[in-house]
Design an enzyme around this catalytic site. Structure first.
Site, PDB file in Angstrom:
ATOM      1  N   ASN A  94       0.873  -1.178   0.000  1.00 56.66           N
ATOM      2  CA  ASN A  94       0.000   0.000   0.000  1.00 56.66           C
ATOM      3  C   ASN A  94       0.911   1.229   0.000  1.00 56.66           C
ATOM      4  O   ASN A  94       1.505   1.559   1.022  1.00 56.66           O
ATOM      5  CB  ASN A  94      -0.892  -0.006   1.255  1.00 56.66           C
ATOM      6  CG  ASN A  94      -1.702   1.278   1.375  1.00 56.66           C
ATOM      7  OD1 ASN A  94      -1.827   2.045   0.414  1.00 56.66           O
ATOM      8  ND2 ASN A  94      -2.254   1.521   2.557  1.00 56.66           N
ATOM      9  N   TRP A  95       1.012   1.847  -1.164  1.00 60.77           N
ATOM     10  CA  TRP A  95       1.915   3.001  -1.283  1.00 60.77           C
ATOM     11  C   TRP A  95       1.366   4.236  -0.573  1.00 60.77           C
ATOM     12  O   TRP A  95       2.081   5.217  -0.420  1.00 60.77           O
ATOM     13  CB  TRP A  95       2.152   3.325  -2.760  1.00 60.77           C
ATOM     14  CG  TRP A  95       2.991   2.332  -3.501  1.00 60.77           C
ATOM     15  CD1 TRP A  95       3.503   1.148  -3.032  1.00 60.77           C
ATOM     16  CD2 TRP A  95       3.426   2.429  -4.873  1.00 60.77           C
ATOM     17  NE1 TRP A  95       4.221   0.510  -4.019  1.00 60.77           N
ATOM     18  CE2 TRP A  95       4.189   1.277  -5.165  1.00 60.77           C
ATOM     19  CE3 TRP A  95       3.241   3.376  -5.886  1.00 60.77           C
ATOM     20  CZ2 TRP A  95       4.769   1.052  -6.421  1.00 60.77           C
ATOM     21  CZ3 TRP A  95       3.803   3.143  -7.131  1.00 60.77           C
ATOM     22  CH2 TRP A  95       4.567   2.002  -7.392  1.00 60.77           C
ATOM     23  N   LYS A  96       0.092   4.203  -0.228  1.00 60.08           N
ATOM     24  CA  LYS A  96      -0.575   5.389   0.349  1.00 60.08           C
ATOM     25  C   LYS A  96      -0.383   6.575  -0.597  1.00 60.08           C
ATOM     26  O   LYS A  96      -0.291   6.387  -1.812  1.00 60.08           O
ATOM     27  CB  LYS A  96      -0.068   5.671   1.758  1.00 60.08           C
ATOM     28  CG  LYS A  96      -0.085   4.431   2.648  1.00 60.08           C
ATOM     29  CD  LYS A  96       0.041   4.756   4.098  1.00 60.08           C
ATOM     30  CE  LYS A  96       0.243   3.475   4.885  1.00 60.08           C
ATOM     31  NZ  LYS A  96      -0.203   3.560   6.246  1.00 60.08           N
TER      32      LYS A  96
ATOM     33  N   HIS B  93      -9.778   0.962   4.516  1.00 60.72           N
ATOM     34  CA  HIS B  93      -8.506   1.145   5.217  1.00 60.72           C
ATOM     35  C   HIS B  93      -8.751   2.070   6.412  1.00 60.72           C
ATOM     36  O   HIS B  93      -9.568   2.998   6.341  1.00 60.72           O
ATOM     37  CB  HIS B  93      -7.460   1.745   4.271  1.00 60.72           C
ATOM     38  CG  HIS B  93      -6.081   1.735   4.859  1.00 60.72           C
ATOM     39  ND1 HIS B  93      -5.657   2.680   5.758  1.00 60.72           N
ATOM     40  CD2 HIS B  93      -5.048   0.873   4.699  1.00 60.72           C
ATOM     41  CE1 HIS B  93      -4.407   2.392   6.119  1.00 60.72           C
ATOM     42  NE2 HIS B  93      -4.014   1.305   5.494  1.00 60.72           N
TER      43      HIS B  93
ATOM     44  N   GLU C 168      -7.252   4.488   7.530  1.00 62.99           N
ATOM     45  CA  GLU C 168      -7.086   5.931   7.253  1.00 62.99           C
ATOM     46  C   GLU C 168      -8.323   6.487   6.552  1.00 62.99           C
ATOM     47  O   GLU C 168      -8.646   7.667   6.705  1.00 62.99           O
ATOM     48  CB  GLU C 168      -5.799   6.139   6.434  1.00 62.99           C
ATOM     49  CG  GLU C 168      -4.556   5.922   7.308  1.00 62.99           C
ATOM     50  CD  GLU C 168      -3.318   5.439   6.566  1.00 62.99           C
ATOM     51  OE1 GLU C 168      -3.251   5.544   5.327  1.00 62.99           O
ATOM     52  OE2 GLU C 168      -2.404   4.923   7.253  1.00 62.99           O
TER      53      GLU C 168
ATOM     54  N   GLU D 245      -5.859  -5.349  10.178  1.00 62.18           N
ATOM     55  CA  GLU D 245      -4.859  -4.313  10.423  1.00 62.18           C
ATOM     56  C   GLU D 245      -5.175  -3.600  11.734  1.00 62.18           C
ATOM     57  O   GLU D 245      -5.998  -2.671  11.756  1.00 62.18           O
ATOM     58  CB  GLU D 245      -4.878  -3.283   9.288  1.00 62.18           C
ATOM     59  CG  GLU D 245      -4.543  -3.830   7.940  1.00 62.18           C
ATOM     60  CD  GLU D 245      -3.876  -2.771   7.078  1.00 62.18           C
ATOM     61  OE1 GLU D 245      -2.714  -2.989   6.686  1.00 62.18           O
ATOM     62  OE2 GLU D 245      -4.488  -1.721   6.814  1.00 62.18           O
TER      63      GLU D 245
ATOM     64  N   GLY E 221       1.869   1.954  10.659  1.00 66.96           N
ATOM     65  CA  GLY E 221       2.815   3.062  10.551  1.00 66.96           C
ATOM     66  C   GLY E 221       3.475   3.443  11.862  1.00 66.96           C
ATOM     67  O   GLY E 221       4.126   4.479  11.969  1.00 66.96           O
TER      68      GLY E 221
ATOM     69  N   SER F 123       2.863  -2.523  10.261  1.00 59.81           N
ATOM     70  CA  SER F 123       4.311  -2.538  10.477  1.00 59.81           C
ATOM     71  C   SER F 123       4.948  -3.890  10.163  1.00 59.81           C
ATOM     72  O   SER F 123       5.909  -4.301  10.819  1.00 59.81           O
ATOM     73  CB  SER F 123       4.652  -2.079  11.904  1.00 59.81           C
ATOM     74  OG  SER F 123       4.214  -0.748  12.106  1.00 59.81           O
TER      75      SER F 123
ATOM     76  N   GLY G 134       2.571  -1.333   4.270  1.00 63.75           N
ATOM     77  CA  GLY G 134       2.630   0.091   3.948  1.00 63.75           C
ATOM     78  C   GLY G 134       4.058   0.547   3.742  1.00 63.75           C
ATOM     79  O   GLY G 134       4.650   0.403   2.667  1.00 63.75           O
ATOM     80  N   GLY G 135       4.649   1.101   4.796  1.00 61.54           N
ATOM     81  CA  GLY G 135       5.978   1.715   4.711  1.00 61.54           C
ATOM     82  C   GLY G 135       7.020   0.850   4.011  1.00 61.54           C
ATOM     83  O   GLY G 135       7.763   1.330   3.141  1.00 61.54           O
TER      84      GLY G 135
HETATM   85  C1  PEP Z   1      -1.037   0.003   5.754  1.00 61.63           C
HETATM   86  O1  PEP Z   1      -0.978   1.153   5.345  1.00 61.63           O
HETATM   87  O2  PEP Z   1      -1.985  -0.711   5.414  1.00 61.63           O
HETATM   88  C2  PEP Z   1       0.016  -0.483   6.642  1.00 61.63           C
HETATM   89  C3  PEP Z   1      -0.060  -1.689   7.135  1.00 61.63           C
HETATM   90  O3  PEP Z   1       1.052   0.377   6.876  1.00 61.63           O
HETATM   91  P1  PEP Z   1       2.449   0.017   7.631  1.00 61.63           P
HETATM   92  O4  PEP Z   1       2.932  -1.269   7.041  1.00 61.63           O
HETATM   93  O5  PEP Z   1       3.327   1.168   7.324  1.00 61.63           O
HETATM   94  O6  PEP Z   1       2.126  -0.131   9.081  1.00 61.63           O
END
Ligand code: PEP
Length: 247
Positions: free
Chosen positions: A9-11, A94, A96, A165, A171, A209, A230-231
């Site tokens: 997930n590049w966000k 998601h 967010e 999640e 994050g 994470s 994500g990251g």
């Molecule tokens: C996400 O954005 O779905 C996510 C899991 O982010 P991260 O891996 O950065 O926690």
């Protein structure tokens, strides 16, 4: 045996230049991957990334979809438009989106329905906040979130992907332990089994994470069928390590 899915997930990150470098680095490294791979990119880059991943085995995903089919909804992107761009997956719900855009369980369920109707696989995100976990409400929250999607989508529910999640892990660098994650995944699997005889086919991803160091242990849990990343999905070496840990 079903293949695990590692979805990035590049966000709201990327540019024409950096996307090309990132996808080319992934393409060079995914040759021996045992799992399915996708990158969920910002809408303006769907066409670019679709071209870049062509022939690599990497699928393209979107990060959101409109609850409407078409019409006077300025700024929205429909499921049909995503399909036009060869999009295979679409994140829905998601945390967010739930947090910053007020998406309710009912809206998330309707978005999943729109995606399915257009032939796009929704990756339905569920997860509890820290306050909910600390007050012992994790199961109640994720079951409520998934129940709305089950209710709206009926027998099509076996076509979705679920992503657990925990909001407190996204994050933040804090990850659910493999046992904590597995416990919630088992609850979600049981809920799916009550809804469809095909529940064991549904991929339930873990997100929060996930990184090169913790992926293997998380991905070895019986009900963890992949990761939503994500990251670490923005760093080719890290994302490739996660992919290498999947099967
Ligand atoms: C996400 O954005 O779905 C996510 C899991 O982010 P991260 O891996 O950065 O926690």
């Amino acid at each position: 045996m079903k293949k695990q899915l590692i979805a990035g997930n590049w966000k709201m990150n990327g540019s024409l230049v950096t996307n090309e470098a990132l996808v080319n680095a992934l393409a060079a490294g995914v040759g021996s991957a045992q799992c399915q791979i996708a990158v969920c990119v910002p809408s303006p880059y769907l066409a670019q990334v679709r071209g870049l991943v062509s022939g690599t085995g990497i699928d393209v995903g979107a990060q959101d979809v409109s609850v409407h089919e078409s019409g006077a909804y300025t700024g929205e992107v429909s499921a049909g438009m995503l399909r036009d761009f060869g999009v295979r997956y679409c994140l829905v719900g998601h945390s967010e989106r739930r947090q910053y855009h007020g998406e309710t369980d009912a809206v998330v369920a309707d978005k999943a329905q729109r995606a399915l109707a257009a032939g796009v696989t929704p990756i339905v995100c569920v997860g509890e906040t820290l306050a909910e976990r600390e007050t012992g409400r994790t199961e109640e929250v994720v079951k409520r979130q998934l129940a709305a999607v089950v209710h709206t989508n009926g027998h099509c529910i076996s076509e979705i992907v679920v992503a657990y999640e925990p909001v407190w892990a996204i994050g933040t660098g804090k990850t659910a332990s493999p046992e904590e994650a597995q416990q919630v995944h088992a609850v979600l699997r049981a809920q799916l089994r009550a809804a469809t005889p095909k529940a064991d086919r549904v991929l339930i991803l873990y997100g929060g994470s996930m990184n090169a160091a913790n992926a293997a242990q998380l991905l070895s849990q019986p009900d963890i069928d992949g990761g939503l990343v994500g990251g670490a999905s923005l760093k080719p070496a890290d994302f490739l390590s996660i992919i290498a840990a999947a099967h």
